[in-house]
Design a protein around this motif. Structure first.
Motif, PDB file in Angstrom:
ATOM      1  N   GLU A 237      -7.107   7.343   2.421  1.00 32.34           N
ATOM      2  CA  GLU A 237      -7.180   6.627   3.696  1.00 32.34           C
ATOM      3  C   GLU A 237      -8.208   7.284   4.622  1.00 32.34           C
ATOM      4  O   GLU A 237      -9.013   6.593   5.260  1.00 32.34           O
ATOM      5  CB  GLU A 237      -5.801   6.599   4.351  1.00 32.34           C
ATOM      6  CG  GLU A 237      -5.724   5.748   5.570  1.00 32.34           C
ATOM      7  CD  GLU A 237      -5.920   4.260   5.317  1.00 32.34           C
ATOM      8  OE1 GLU A 237      -6.284   3.569   6.281  1.00 32.34           O
ATOM      9  OE2 GLU A 237      -5.735   3.799   4.192  1.00 32.34           O
TER      10      GLU A 237
ATOM     11  N   VAL B 207       4.038   6.035  -2.058  1.00 35.56           N
ATOM     12  CA  VAL B 207       4.106   7.110  -1.072  1.00 35.56           C
ATOM     13  C   VAL B 207       5.567   7.456  -0.810  1.00 35.56           C
ATOM     14  O   VAL B 207       6.373   6.582  -0.521  1.00 35.56           O
ATOM     15  CB  VAL B 207       3.414   6.685   0.241  1.00 35.56           C
ATOM     16  CG1 VAL B 207       3.491   7.794   1.258  1.00 35.56           C
ATOM     17  CG2 VAL B 207       1.971   6.305  -0.028  1.00 35.56           C
TER      18      VAL B 207
ATOM     19  N   ASP C  66       0.823  -1.207   0.000  1.00 38.68           N
ATOM     20  CA  ASP C  66       0.000   0.000   0.000  1.00 38.68           C
ATOM     21  C   ASP C  66       0.856   1.255   0.000  1.00 38.68           C
ATOM     22  O   ASP C  66       0.424   2.312  -0.418  1.00 38.68           O
ATOM     23  CB  ASP C  66      -0.899   0.036   1.229  1.00 38.68           C
ATOM     24  CG  ASP C  66      -2.066  -0.921   1.112  1.00 38.68           C
ATOM     25  OD1 ASP C  66      -2.408  -1.287  -0.024  1.00 38.68           O
ATOM     26  OD2 ASP C  66      -2.622  -1.290   2.157  1.00 38.68           O
TER      27      ASP C  66
ATOM     28  N   ASP D 111      -2.753   9.580  -1.149  1.00 45.23           N
ATOM     29  CA  ASP D 111      -2.804   8.384  -0.322  1.00 45.23           C
ATOM     30  C   ASP D 111      -3.494   8.648   1.008  1.00 45.23           C
ATOM     31  O   ASP D 111      -4.365   7.895   1.431  1.00 45.23           O
ATOM     32  CB  ASP D 111      -1.387   7.853  -0.087  1.00 45.23           C
ATOM     33  CG  ASP D 111      -1.379   6.657   0.837  1.00 45.23           C
ATOM     34  OD1 ASP D 111      -1.883   5.594   0.429  1.00 45.23           O
ATOM     35  OD2 ASP D 111      -0.871   6.797   1.971  1.00 45.23           O
TER      36      ASP D 111
ATOM     37  N   ALA E 106       3.050   8.010   6.533  1.00 44.84           N
ATOM     38  CA  ALA E 106       1.799   7.482   6.001  1.00 44.84           C
ATOM     39  C   ALA E 106       1.112   6.691   7.110  1.00 44.84           C
ATOM     40  O   ALA E 106       1.721   5.855   7.754  1.00 44.84           O
ATOM     41  CB  ALA E 106       2.063   6.592   4.798  1.00 44.84           C
TER      42      ALA E 106
END
Length: 120
Positions: A58, A7, A3, A54, A109
């Motif tokens: 989320e 990033v 995931d 991202d 992140a």
């Protein structure tokens, strides 16, 4: 495939992107999923803003999960348990949104522990 693949590392995230990611997480407290949705829609096509995209995605997934949980609480108010669960869901939303905002502001992140991953 991870995931976190697209990033950037924490040290390389510009200040304006960290601020936008922070806003995406904190807007959920006040606007539900609408604030994160707007930030995600504005930034999703810009490859240079991968961190914002991202984190907004989320936050959007988490706020959709919270909205579903609150809808279930409203339905369960018929049998009283919804009245007990609704403040708990609200408190969870507040706590996790603040934690995510702090992490995003540090350039990290963040993944919510129990969000439904509806937006990929």
């Amino acid at each position: 495939m991870s995931d976190f693949e697209n990033v950037p590392a924490a040290a390389s995230v510009p200040s304006d992107q960290r601020t936008m990611a922070l806003a995406a997480h904190l807007l959920g407290i006040f606007t539900g999923f609408i604030g994160a949705l707007i930030i995600w829609l504005i930034n999703k096509d810009d490859a240079s803003k991968a961190f914002v995209t991202d984190q907004a995605k989320e936050a959007l997934n988490f706020q959709i999960t919270i909205s579903i949980a609150m809808l279930i609480c409203i339905i369960l108010m018929i049998v009283i348990i919804g009245g007990i669960l609704a403040p708990v869901v609200g408190l969870i939303s507040l706590v996790f949104s603040v934690i995510a905002a702090v992490k995003a502001n540090n350039g990290e992140a963040y993944r919510y522990p129990f969000a439904l991953r509806l937006i990929k």
